[in-house]
Write an enzyme that holds these catalytic residues in place. Sequence first.
Site, short mmCIF file in Angstrom:
data_model
loop_
_atom_site.label_atom_id
_atom_site.label_comp_id
_atom_site.label_asym_id
_atom_site.label_seq_id
_atom_site.Cartn_x
_atom_site.Cartn_y
_atom_site.Cartn_z
N LYS A 195 -1.40 -4.58 77.57
CA LYS A 195 -2.49 -4.20 76.67
C LYS A 195 -2.99 -5.44 75.91
O LYS A 195 -2.18 -6.27 75.48
CB LYS A 195 -2.02 -3.14 75.68
CG LYS A 195 -3.11 -2.62 74.74
CD LYS A 195 -2.52 -1.59 73.76
CE LYS A 195 -3.60 -1.01 72.85
NZ LYS A 195 -3.04 -0.06 71.86
N SER A 233 -5.17 4.29 72.10
CA SER A 233 -5.97 3.11 72.39
C SER A 233 -5.47 2.31 73.59
O SER A 233 -6.14 1.40 74.05
CB SER A 233 -6.01 2.20 71.17
OG SER A 233 -4.72 1.76 70.81
N GLY A 284 0.09 7.46 68.46
CA GLY A 284 0.07 8.13 69.76
C GLY A 284 -0.62 7.32 70.83
O GLY A 284 -0.91 7.84 71.91
N SER A 285 -0.88 6.05 70.58
CA SER A 285 -1.72 5.24 71.46
C SER A 285 -1.11 4.92 72.82
O SER A 285 -1.81 4.42 73.70
CB SER A 285 -2.11 3.94 70.77
OG SER A 285 -2.98 4.18 69.70
#
Length: 609
Positions: A211, A287, A310-311
């Site tokens: 990420k 995200s 909660g990404s």
Amino acid sequence: MGLFKSKGVVYRPVKDVNLGSDSTEFYLQANVKAPRMTGILVKIFTWFLESPILGSLLFYILKGNNLIHKLITNAELEESPLFVPSHHFEDHKEQEVKCLDSALTPQEQVQLAIECLPTSSEKAHNETNPSFSRWTIMDYSRAYSSGDITPLMVAERFIAAINESSKPPLRMGFFINYNAEDILRQANESTLRYQKGTPISVLDGVPVAIKDEMDCLPYPTTGGTKWLHKERLCTDDACCVKRLRLCGAILVGKTNMHELGVGTSGINPHYGAARNPYDINKISGGSSSGSAAVVSAGLCPVALGVDGGGSVRMPASLCGVVGLKPTFGRVPHSGVLPLNWTVGMVGILAGTVEDALITYAAIGGEISSHQSSNMLTKINLPLLPLTKSICDIKLAKYGKWFDDCSDDVRLCCSHAMRKLQDHYGWKTIDVTIPDIEAMRLAHYLTIGSECSTWFDSFGEKHFAEFGWDARVALNIYGAFSGKEYIKAQKLRNRQLQFHMKIFAEADVIVSPTTGVTAYSIQDDALKTGELDYVNGAALVRYSISGNFLGLPAVTVPVGYDKLGLPIGLQFIGRPWAEATLIHLAFAMQAICLSEYRKPKIFYDLIKKS
């Protein structure tokens, strides 16, 4: 605004609150009052927010309408604030585990994780033939070792797949940045190691995506923006990335993400929407949107994300893959953007529970120079062949909260729980978790305040370069006061006490992972981003305690809605009890495996030519 001060909730002391099934505590559903906005409406709304007088009035109204004044600002509670959810290590005596020595290298930890996996014969005996299965880390390792395929061949296929998927008609938006030359260099080095018979570990040659919130050379770290890398240079790998590199993984690039992690859709106006491989017209969630999507699409067996609200788990659920968020502090955070330093944690997105376990073993553990005698923890790895022998597991379920989701999600998750109970004989305990909506708002206030504080160091010189939805979010984040932040931390302490009382009676808390499945990407959101706080609240509904309280959590795919979109079930555990969570996720996966479906967009990188 003193004249308009609204009355706040008076919270009863924790000791006086009944957490049992017979509790009279009222379940308050999310009270989100904000219309969906995109395009010119977002721009007009931003202008109002940034107006000195109108903005202050609008912020006050928004806080009131969304119950922040009532549940947080003017609330009365006796608990002291808890600013960081650090947990003293406690050995929970987990069943059927192997304990890792803290002096082991990442490669040695990975090898021990391999010894915790079922053998091929055990898998064949225990599992029905799945209708669809993903290639695993072990599949890659065996294919390389046999000579059927090489890491270089996989890298070439990977690059071709990214080139295809990024162009019309797909425009999948998987990556912000990838470098074909660097990928081929790593793959060539791995290929030579296999030819010599000296692979570093089973991760050698396996493509892993990162990420764009974590440092990974040779790429800049953008956080989904167009400018952040100019203010903060990337000079080294993040610790978790460095550990994967030491294991020989091929780091294939930086995945797309919701700008600054401030949204849940994964629609980024700068780099495009990260689309869902099960339906390219649906969101992948945020995200860590790109990381979930590349795993779902078969481009990587695992990817790293960061989970602040909660990404990791949300996009994992929406894209039909496994998402693991460890205990706060379990994985070093060095080299990760400090967007929300008390709630954000490095997490893992994987095609299978087994691959999540291998990756967890590779990146877990403190940095030796940071260890102190009172914070030393040990890592237990679950012995997955022995999952069936685990007994007396108690699953805590808060019925009103569990059922606060779409009909498809509720029915699917309830059915999965029944199958789990029938198959293993584990018990469900009905509990009450008070003030869940207050916890959601307190978390929102916390993550927003921390994000806004970090960006204060850059001033306002880049504000015009934000997407409009991120600009709105940062304006709202900056409107929270110190008093409100303190109240939120009092609620954090209160909620942690509630959860620990529940964990005294149960091993895990079980819930759906999201309240809805992936919703449609509207064309008008692609240029400005979108404000959709109603869907956003439904997506984060079950994620908050993992971040706000620093608890480990895992989501595993359990089915699909009427449109064929994935649904996940979540297990939330005690601090440091990741092994138990992985055992439960593995048990759930084994039951659902035969019904897994292939995404519409899927790339097979290790098929024989």
